[in-house]
Scaffold this active site. Structure first.
Site, mmCIF file in Angstrom:
data_model
loop_
_atom_site.group_PDB
_atom_site.id
_atom_site.type_symbol
_atom_site.label_atom_id
_atom_site.label_comp_id
_atom_site.label_asym_id
_atom_site.label_seq_id
_atom_site.Cartn_x
_atom_site.Cartn_y
_atom_site.Cartn_z
ATOM 1 N N GLY A 165 -2.639 9.269 -4.173
ATOM 2 C CA GLY A 165 -3.874 9.745 -4.819
ATOM 3 C C GLY A 165 -3.697 10.891 -5.806
ATOM 4 O O GLY A 165 -4.218 10.846 -6.913
ATOM 5 N N CYS A 210 -4.167 -1.300 -2.218
ATOM 6 C CA CYS A 210 -4.264 0.143 -2.415
ATOM 7 C C CYS A 210 -5.101 0.337 -3.671
ATOM 8 O O CYS A 210 -4.778 -0.226 -4.724
ATOM 9 C CB CYS A 210 -2.857 0.715 -2.600
ATOM 10 S SG CYS A 210 -2.819 2.445 -3.104
ATOM 11 N N CYS A 233 -10.862 3.304 -0.837
ATOM 12 C CA CYS A 233 -9.482 3.618 -0.469
ATOM 13 C C CYS A 233 -9.233 2.842 0.812
ATOM 14 O O CYS A 233 -10.058 2.886 1.734
ATOM 15 C CB CYS A 233 -9.326 5.117 -0.232
ATOM 16 S SG CYS A 233 -7.732 5.563 0.485
ATOM 17 N N GLU A 235 -2.964 9.352 7.723
ATOM 18 C CA GLU A 235 -1.511 9.108 7.823
ATOM 19 C C GLU A 235 -0.903 9.868 9.009
ATOM 20 O O GLU A 235 0.140 9.493 9.516
ATOM 21 C CB GLU A 235 -0.792 9.481 6.520
ATOM 22 C CG GLU A 235 -1.011 8.479 5.389
ATOM 23 C CD GLU A 235 -0.216 7.156 5.530
ATOM 24 O OE1 GLU A 235 0.855 7.168 6.130
ATOM 25 O OE2 GLU A 235 -0.716 6.116 5.036
ATOM 26 N N ASP A 239 0.862 -1.192 0.000
ATOM 27 C CA ASP A 239 0.000 0.000 0.000
ATOM 28 C C ASP A 239 0.891 1.231 0.000
ATOM 29 O O ASP A 239 2.078 1.145 0.313
ATOM 30 C CB ASP A 239 -0.914 0.016 1.236
ATOM 31 C CG ASP A 239 -1.821 1.253 1.271
ATOM 32 O OD1 ASP A 239 -2.405 1.585 0.215
ATOM 33 O OD2 ASP A 239 -1.921 1.908 2.322
ATOM 34 N N SER A 240 0.287 2.378 -0.299
ATOM 35 C CA SER A 240 1.049 3.626 -0.236
ATOM 36 C C SER A 240 1.370 4.005 1.210
ATOM 37 O O SER A 240 2.166 4.906 1.437
ATOM 38 C CB SER A 240 0.242 4.744 -0.883
ATOM 39 O OG SER A 240 -0.968 4.918 -0.166
ATOM 40 N N HIS A 246 -7.392 3.332 3.181
ATOM 41 C CA HIS A 246 -7.221 4.139 4.400
ATOM 42 C C HIS A 246 -8.563 4.412 5.092
ATOM 43 O O HIS A 246 -8.618 4.676 6.285
ATOM 44 C CB HIS A 246 -6.587 5.493 4.075
ATOM 45 C CG HIS A 246 -5.107 5.441 3.859
ATOM 46 N ND1 HIS A 246 -4.526 4.794 2.803
ATOM 47 C CD2 HIS A 246 -4.087 5.972 4.589
ATOM 48 C CE1 HIS A 246 -3.208 4.938 2.870
ATOM 49 N NE2 HIS A 246 -2.921 5.656 3.948
#
Ligand code: DGL
Length: 270
Positions: free
Chosen positions: A42, A72, A184, A151, A9-10, A186
């Site tokens: 993104g 992701c 997403c 994040e 994932d990012s 996240h």
């Protein structure tokens, strides 16, 4: 097969998918890479997301893995097709599983999707949904403020609620959808807040469960499942701040610090 499943994932979002894979496949070993240092993906151009994704994959390929889960949505939208062509191990993304899960749940065929600018502009969800049912009414909304907030470790409280409320206002206003896809990885970290803002009439879908199920099927079909009982040693790599990464890991895995010491955490440069 003793080899690990690679999950990328990012940043920290893919941990929600890794958690679900570990829950459904407790004997499988996970090696996770989160490119937190270069997150968010993104707003980045497609070629950059492809390059960064391939860097994570190259790192994983040095670690004896049997399959890759691109946990992701942005990387799935931009890089999955190329990876599938280039790799000789199975590789899956999170968009098809997310679309399938939403279609199972909707009753009025009106589905909302939220994701990064990259995912929403790629129309990958729209295509995946309409391929299954062309009658669906789909409303897509890019939410660029949510990933940077997660994040930073802000996943609940007043600040999180205000940002989610402002961001989801257009969806709330249209008052059409009965199902909202968290497009997403996240966003499941904000799921409670998103549910509160959207209200009980909207079912929230995260692709993690369906992605873990697909991982299991792919391993079975390719005879790659680890069939014995064991407590696997998992490894987590981040390119960014280890403290924030561990804080979010804790909030998802609900482990005590001493249990966390059994899991290997390492900072890497890609
Ligand atoms: N977690 C990612 C996704 O599912 C990407 C967030 C980002 O890096 O912008 O899209």
């Amino acid at each position: 097969m003793d080899q690990a499943i690679g999950v990328i994932d990012s940043g920290v979002g893919g941990l929600t998918v890794a958690y679900e894979i570990m829950r459904q496949l407790p004997n499988e070993k996970i090696i996770y890479v989160g490119d937190t240092f270069r997150c968010p993906y993104g707003p980045r151009p497609k070629h950059e997301v492809i390059q960064f994704t391939k860097e994570m994959v190259s790192f994983l390929l040095t670690k004896n893995i049997k399959m890759i889960v691109v946990a992701c949505n942005t990387a799935t939208a931009f890089a999955l097709d190329e990876l599938k062509k280039e790799l000789n191990i199975p590789v899956i993304g999170v968009i098809q599983p997310g679309a399938r899960a939403a279609i199972k749940v909707t009753k009025n065929n009106k589905i909302g999707i939220i994701g990064t600018e990259g995912t929403i502009n790629s129309k990958a969800y729209l295509k995946a949904l309409l391929q299954i049912n062309s009658e669906l009414d789909v409303i897509a909304l890019a939410c660029p403020l949510l990933v940077p907030m997660v994040e930073k470790g802000i996943i609940s409280g007043e600040q999180a609620k205000k940002v989610v409320e402002d961001t989801l206002f257009p969806l709330k206003l249209s008052n059409r959808i009965d199902t909202l896809v968290l497009g997403c990885t996240h966003y499941p970290l904000l799921e409670e807040t998103i549910q509160e803002v959207m209200g009980k009439t909207v079912q929230i879908i995260s692709s993690s469960e369906e992605t873990a199920r697909e991982t299991s099927v792919i391993l079975e079909v390719n005879q790659l499942l680890y069939k014995n009982n064991r407590e696997p040693n998992h490894s987590f790599y981040t390119t960014g701040d280890m403290d924030v990464f561990k804080k979010i890991y804790l909030s998802i895995f609900k482990k005590s610090l001493c249990e966390m010491n059994k899991v290997k955490f390492e900072k890497i440069v890609l």
